[in-house]
Design a protein around this motif. Structure first.
Motif, PDB file in Angstrom:
ATOM      1  N   PRO A  70      -9.814   7.889  12.007  1.00 21.83           N
ATOM      2  CA  PRO A  70      -9.400   9.277  12.245  1.00 21.83           C
ATOM      3  C   PRO A  70      -7.977   9.559  11.792  1.00 21.83           C
ATOM      4  CG  PRO A  70      -9.526   8.052  14.302  1.00 21.83           C
ATOM      5  CD  PRO A  70     -10.112   7.182  13.255  1.00 21.83           C
ATOM      6  N   ILE A  71      -7.137   8.529  11.792  1.00 22.25           N
ATOM      7  CA  ILE A  71      -5.785   8.659  11.257  1.00 22.25           C
ATOM      8  C   ILE A  71      -5.469   7.384  10.485  1.00 22.25           C
ATOM      9  CG2 ILE A  71      -4.780   7.812  13.417  1.00 22.25           C
ATOM     10  CD1 ILE A  71      -2.313   9.537  12.774  1.00 22.25           C
ATOM     11  N   SER A  72      -4.885   7.550   9.323  1.00 26.96           N
ATOM     12  CA  SER A  72      -4.596   6.400   8.476  1.00 26.96           C
ATOM     13  C   SER A  72      -3.482   5.551   9.085  1.00 26.96           C
ATOM     14  CB  SER A  72      -4.183   6.879   7.078  1.00 26.96           C
ATOM     15  OG  SER A  72      -3.747   5.804   6.289  1.00 26.96           O
ATOM     16  N   HIS A  73      -3.604   4.242   8.930  1.00 30.38           N
ATOM     17  CA  HIS A  73      -2.565   3.337   9.421  1.00 30.38           C
ATOM     18  C   HIS A  73      -1.222   3.656   8.788  1.00 30.38           C
ATOM     19  CE1 HIS A  73      -6.034   1.057  10.827  1.00 30.38           C
ATOM     20  NE2 HIS A  73      -5.229   0.227  11.459  1.00 30.38           N
ATOM     21  N   ILE A  74      -1.211   3.860   7.510  1.00 26.09           N
ATOM     22  CA  ILE A  74       0.042   4.036   6.789  1.00 26.09           C
ATOM     23  C   ILE A  74       0.749   5.320   7.208  1.00 26.09           C
ATOM     24  CG2 ILE A  74      -0.878   5.260   4.759  1.00 26.09           C
ATOM     25  CD1 ILE A  74       1.577   2.328   4.680  1.00 26.09           C
ATOM     26  N   ARG A  75      -0.030   6.371   7.443  1.00 32.29           N
ATOM     27  CA  ARG A  75       0.581   7.635   7.893  1.00 32.29           C
ATOM     28  C   ARG A  75       1.024   7.540   9.348  1.00 32.29           C
ATOM     29  NH1 ARG A  75      -3.649   8.795   4.541  1.00 32.29           N
ATOM     30  NH2 ARG A  75      -3.126  10.001   2.676  1.00 32.29           N
ATOM     31  N   LEU A  76       0.277   6.803  10.155  1.00 36.96           N
ATOM     32  CA  LEU A  76       0.672   6.610  11.543  1.00 36.96           C
ATOM     33  C   LEU A  76       1.968   5.822  11.640  1.00 36.96           C
ATOM     34  CD1 LEU A  76      -0.225   7.068  14.505  1.00 36.96           C
ATOM     35  CD2 LEU A  76      -1.319   4.827  14.397  1.00 36.96           C
ATOM     36  N   TRP A  77       2.127   4.794  10.807  1.00 38.54           N
ATOM     37  CA  TRP A  77       3.359   4.018  10.812  1.00 38.54           C
ATOM     38  C   TRP A  77       4.539   4.834  10.304  1.00 38.54           C
ATOM     39  CZ3 TRP A  77       0.392  -0.561   8.240  1.00 38.54           C
ATOM     40  CH2 TRP A  77      -0.295  -1.270   9.236  1.00 38.54           C
ATOM     41  N   ALA A  78       4.318   5.660   9.294  1.00 39.78           N
ATOM     42  CA  ALA A  78       5.398   6.525   8.808  1.00 39.78           C
ATOM     43  C   ALA A  78       5.850   7.491   9.902  1.00 39.78           C
ATOM     44  CB  ALA A  78       4.941   7.293   7.575  1.00 39.78           C
ATOM     45  N   LEU A  79       4.878   8.064  10.610  1.00 41.02           N
ATOM     46  CA  LEU A  79       5.214   8.964  11.717  1.00 41.02           C
ATOM     47  C   LEU A  79       5.934   8.215  12.833  1.00 41.02           C
ATOM     48  CD1 LEU A  79       4.725  11.981  12.432  1.00 41.02           C
ATOM     49  CD2 LEU A  79       2.715  11.231  13.714  1.00 41.02           C
TER      50      LEU A  79
END
Length: 285
Positions: A70-79
């Protein structure tokens, strides 16, 4: 995202941090930002492209991918990196506010006058700002770890997932691309985040214990100062020692001659002479 600008902004925080804060900043840049920029983006860049399902039904692969990711790992880590580093800017803004007040105070009272001994020293409101920023960073780290654990089930990435979401005609098998590599990077980023939480907790304990020790020393100095002032007061000085000679004389018992000596004998003799002079024929019995 321009990570060089981001690093330049966070470098200003390093001047006002403790030893634990400097280690935390090093861990963030070396083990999180650098790994994210150099390797993690490339590993997770083709995640949807390599997500294959054994069906040709249009839209089935996209729906299954959205269901399991549901949410990408890479975008979650950036956030997560953005939210974690934002509380540090609270300290920089507070120091900038102090510098502005110091500048206005000098312009009003002269260059020799000072409002703060050191605008970057963690005393008063800046100490509270720094401590609150540590609590906020720790809370953000814990919240993102919980989100990642809740969404991806204990940070584990299987090789094969089974999908039954519409518009898939039936249960289909979908395969994740490079699951082992992604699993390694996931555990690495989770470990780095846990290390940052430990460093934040250590810094919180260090700041609070140092503040307690400083307050205890201040109370001891104040108490010692009161005791010294009390001893210096001549009206309250009850510890004056008498000379040993005076003590011996006071403790020595009176002699027999001094005890039997009549102190009023000379005055009695004078009275007797006056009586004889006034009445010579009378005899004293």
């Amino acid at each position: 995202m321009d990570w060089k600008t981001f690093q330049a902004l966070l470098s200003g925080v390093n001047k006002y941090s403790t030893a634990f804060g400097r280690v935390w900043l090093s861990v963030v840049f070396v083990f999180r930002v650098m790994v994210y920029v150099v390797a993690a983006e490339r590993v997770w860049g083709d995640e949807q492209k390599d997500f294959d399902c054994n069906t040709k039904q249009p839209g089935c692969a996209n729906v299954c991918y959205d269901h399991f990711f549901p949410i990408s790992h890479i975008r979650l880590w950036a956030l997560q990196l953005i939210f974690v580093t934002c509380p540090s800017f609270m300290v920089v803004m507070h120091v900038a506010y102090r510098d502005d007040r110091e500048r206005k105070y000098k312009a009003k009272h002269g260059d020799n006058s000072k409002l703060y001994n050191n605008t970057g020293k963690k005393h008063g409101g800046l100490w509270w700002t720094y401590l609150i920023s540590l609590f906020v960073k720790t809370g953000i780290e814990v919240a993102f770890l919980y989100i990642l654990h809740h969404v991806y089930d204990s940070f584990y990435l299987p090789r094969l997932v089974k999908c039954e979401v519409s518009p898939c005609p039936n249960q289909v098998d979908c395969y994740i691309g490079h699951p082992t590599e992604k699993k390694v990077f996931t555990y690495f980023m989770v470990g780095a985040s846990a290390l940052c939480i430990v460093l934040n907790i250590c810094e919180i304990i260090y700041l609070i214990s140092k503040r307690i020790v400083r307050c205890a020393n201040k109370i001891k100095r104040r108490h010692r100062h009161r005791v010294d002032n009390y001893n210096d007061d001549p009206f309250n000085n009850c510890n004056v020692m008498m000379p040993k000679e005076d003590i011996k004389e006071k403790e020595k018992p009176p002699s027999f001659k001094s005890a039997c000596k009549a102190p009023y004998r000379p005055s009695g003799l004078k009275l007797e002479e006056k009586i004889r002079a006034s009445a010579p024929n009378l005899s004293m019995t």
